[in-house]
Design an enzyme around this catalytic site. Sequence first.
Site, PDB file in Angstrom:
ATOM      1  N   ASP A   1       0.853  -1.179   0.000  1.00  0.00           N
ATOM      2  CA  ASP A   1       0.000   0.000   0.000  1.00  0.00           C
ATOM      3  C   ASP A   1       0.897   1.241   0.000  1.00  0.00           C
ATOM      4  O   ASP A   1       1.856   1.322   0.782  1.00  0.00           O
ATOM      5  CB  ASP A   1      -0.895  -0.007   1.238  1.00  0.00           C
ATOM      6  CG  ASP A   1      -1.923   1.110   1.226  1.00  0.00           C
ATOM      7  OD1 ASP A   1      -3.001   0.893   0.669  1.00  0.00           O
ATOM      8  OD2 ASP A   1      -1.625   2.195   1.769  1.00  0.00           O
TER       9      ASP A   1
ATOM     10  N   ASN B   1      -2.626  12.995  -3.435  1.00  0.00           N
ATOM     11  CA  ASN B   1      -3.785  13.447  -4.209  1.00  0.00           C
ATOM     12  C   ASN B   1      -4.247  14.832  -3.771  1.00  0.00           C
ATOM     13  O   ASN B   1      -4.549  15.701  -4.598  1.00  0.00           O
ATOM     14  CB  ASN B   1      -4.936  12.451  -4.071  1.00  0.00           C
ATOM     15  CG  ASN B   1      -4.784  11.250  -4.989  1.00  0.00           C
ATOM     16  OD1 ASN B   1      -4.145  11.337  -6.034  1.00  0.00           O
ATOM     17  ND2 ASN B   1      -5.356  10.133  -4.603  1.00  0.00           N
TER      18      ASN B   1
ATOM     19  N   GLU C   1      -4.835   2.521  -3.952  1.00  0.00           N
ATOM     20  CA  GLU C   1      -3.369   2.510  -3.961  1.00  0.00           C
ATOM     21  C   GLU C   1      -2.809   1.190  -3.435  1.00  0.00           C
ATOM     22  O   GLU C   1      -1.627   1.099  -3.099  1.00  0.00           O
ATOM     23  CB  GLU C   1      -2.824   3.669  -3.130  1.00  0.00           C
ATOM     24  CG  GLU C   1      -3.087   3.587  -1.646  1.00  0.00           C
ATOM     25  CD  GLU C   1      -4.418   4.191  -1.232  1.00  0.00           C
ATOM     26  OE1 GLU C   1      -4.539   4.586  -0.053  1.00  0.00           O
ATOM     27  OE2 GLU C   1      -5.334   4.262  -2.069  1.00  0.00           O
TER      28      GLU C   1
END
Length: 225
Positions: free
Chosen positions: A98, A106, A141
């Site tokens: 991850d 973001n 992700e």
Amino acid sequence: MRLCVPLVTQDELVGMLHLEGLAAQAKLRDEQEQLAVSLAEQLALALGNARLRESLRRQSVLDPLTGLFNRRYFEETLRRELARSRRMASPLSLVVLDVDHFKRVNDGYGHATGDAVLRTIAQLVRQSIRDCDVACRYGGEELVILMPDCAQQDAARRAEALRADIAGAPPMPDGAGPDTITASFGVAEFPIHGPDAEALFRAADRALYQAKREGRNRVIAAGQQ
């Protein structure tokens, strides 16, 4: 005499039909050439349809952003590899990774930068795996790597090498993204840490979240918690 007829479908050359031994008599040769052209049209259509089916099949199992396999393909492959491991009494390791603080990427740099980060990590994953390994984007992700015939110790070593590659990847140019990107990893082995697909994934996922709790940017093997 010889004859070469191109196989064309939708204005694309997909092959060539090569014939030898055509009749010397003009009328018979003309009939053979007409038959060859008709056959070439049918072959081109069949090849074009086969390529279209393969393209659609690949689209159905690939994640469009990263080019890795998608979750559906992973779940199908995991079940198949588990069955094979049972038959062969061979190890099977699952690595779950991850991207650390991905929401910050973001929020701070925009989703385009986040997408670029995922593509970069996917490329590093592809470079690190064997031909028999299966790398997938599980969701968001989170990525997974299925490693057949690979015990946990070796899988953890390979995950550590990938972790270092990700952490050492050069920053994006012109300040378009964070200076560094890291990822956390969890590793589990069948059947030691789970007798079925669900249990094996849970074990790897728990190890991943242990890596997050211990500070991120690290590899934790199931059983270390």
